[in-house]
Design an enzyme around this catalytic site. Structure first.
Site, short mmCIF file in Angstrom:
data_model
loop_
_atom_site.label_atom_id
_atom_site.label_comp_id
_atom_site.label_asym_id
_atom_site.label_seq_id
_atom_site.Cartn_x
_atom_site.Cartn_y
_atom_site.Cartn_z
N ALA A 15 0.82 -1.21 0.00
CA ALA A 15 0.00 0.00 0.00
C ALA A 15 0.85 1.26 0.00
O ALA A 15 0.66 2.16 -0.82
CB ALA A 15 -0.95 -0.03 1.20
N LYS A 205 4.31 9.05 16.37
CA LYS A 205 3.81 8.13 15.34
C LYS A 205 3.65 6.73 15.92
O LYS A 205 2.68 6.02 15.62
CB LYS A 205 4.78 8.10 14.15
CG LYS A 205 4.36 7.14 13.03
CD LYS A 205 2.96 7.45 12.54
CE LYS A 205 2.60 6.75 11.25
NZ LYS A 205 2.93 5.35 11.12
#
Length: 323
Positions: A15, A205
């Site tokens: 992806a 993150k």
């Protein structure tokens, strides 16, 4: 007189790999995609469009030629396999951008690179799902975060998942790898943002992954399970509080406010959105639990920070991946 275009090689046809390959192509560079197998088509689908990419795909590392930039977009646990491409693609002037989860990009990838190559860790804020080989659904997010110079903004400026739709077309390259990478993708659909405190940015993150990823993978549910089930929401919050304590011990400028910020991000997703670990489990692929939950447990042990909930989740994820 001809001008040679910048040569960009993207390793990984998942992806993230397809989204960044598209961006490099749109920025006007010569792009090649390096994959284990050749998809019949390369398709990126969004809510308002379906696009087929015309980018060459290599499946034999022996056919690779030196690139100016190598964008490593495999899963973190697949780096050893991806290293077969390094000798052919990476020369002394090559910059390798590591587009992976975790907080140890340089330690994990650096020893595998040929001498002289420049390594640039990058944080990926792209929510995309691999529907089938070569076909990606890009749901939201278009931001890559890298180390900037000391006077660039702090990571707190970029807390939201969504980012501007494109980097400024007039961006120019400086001497730092992050500045040159921002210039590389200028005018594409990905925004490259630079932060002075990359350690804190990387831990922020990690927070986005440490809660939602294992919870959705273990429950086989999408984001609605965190948004709507109070018991699951409470557990996820506790996992993040443990991760914040470890991040602080590692030198990241985290506070309890980062837990609330992370939940704001979770709540911004649609209830049918998922996570990379959920998609990997549903697709029968190995998950990145060792680089996310495993990092919290491993570094917690190093610093004497107790993380019992993350330790339990790690045990379950290891059981889930047991063969």
């Amino acid at each position: 007189m001809s001008t040679r275009h910048t040569r960009v090689a993207v390793i990984g046809a998942g992806a993230v790999g397809l989204v960044v390959a598209e961006a490099a192509h749109d920025a006007g560079h010569d792009v090649v995609l390096c994959a284990r197998t050749r998809p019949e088509r390369l398709v990126i689908e969004r809510s308002d469009s379906v696009r087929e990419l015309d980018i060459p795909v290599l499946v034999d590392p022996g056919e690779a030629h030196t690139a100016d930039w190598v964008l490593l977009a495999t899963k973190a646990q697949d780096v050893a396999g991806a290293a077969a491409w390094f000798d052919g693609l990476i020369g002394p002037e090559t910059t390798v951008v590591v587009l992976q989860n975790g907080v140890d990009h340089a330690e994990r990838v650096g020893p595998l690179l040929p001498a002289g190559a420049t390594l640039l860790p990058a944080l990926v804020y792209v929510a995309a799902e691999l529907l089938e080989r070569g076909h990606v659904l890009h749901r939201k997010g278009a931001r890559l975060t890298v180390q900037g110079c000391p006077d660039t903004a702090g990571p707190e400026s970029f807390a939201a998942f969504d980012a501007p739709a494109a980097t400024p077309a007039a961006s120019t390259a400086g001497d730092l790898p992050g500045e040159r990478f921002a210039a590389l993708l200028a005018g594409s659909g990905l925004a490259v943002e630079q932060v002075a405190d990359f350690r804190t940015a990387a831990w922020r993150k990690l927070l986005t992954n440490a809660g939602a990823n294992p919870v959705t993978a273990l429950t086989l549910q999408r984001m609605a399970v965190i948004q709507q089930e109070e018991a699951v929401r409470t557990l996820t919050r506790a996992l993040l509080h443990e991760a914040v304590a470890v991040g602080v011990a590692e030198g990241a400028a985290l506070t309890v406010d980062d837990v609330a910020r992370t939940f704001d991000m979770y709540d911004s997703f649609g209830p049918n959105d998922g996570t990379s670990m959920l998609y990997d489990r549903a697709g029968g692929r190995a998950t990145e639990h060792e680089l996310i939950t495993g990092a919290v447990v491993r570094l917690g042990d190093q610093h004497g920070v107790d993380v019992p909930l993350n330790r339990a989740i790690l045990a379950l994820m290891r059981g889930l991946n047991h063969k």
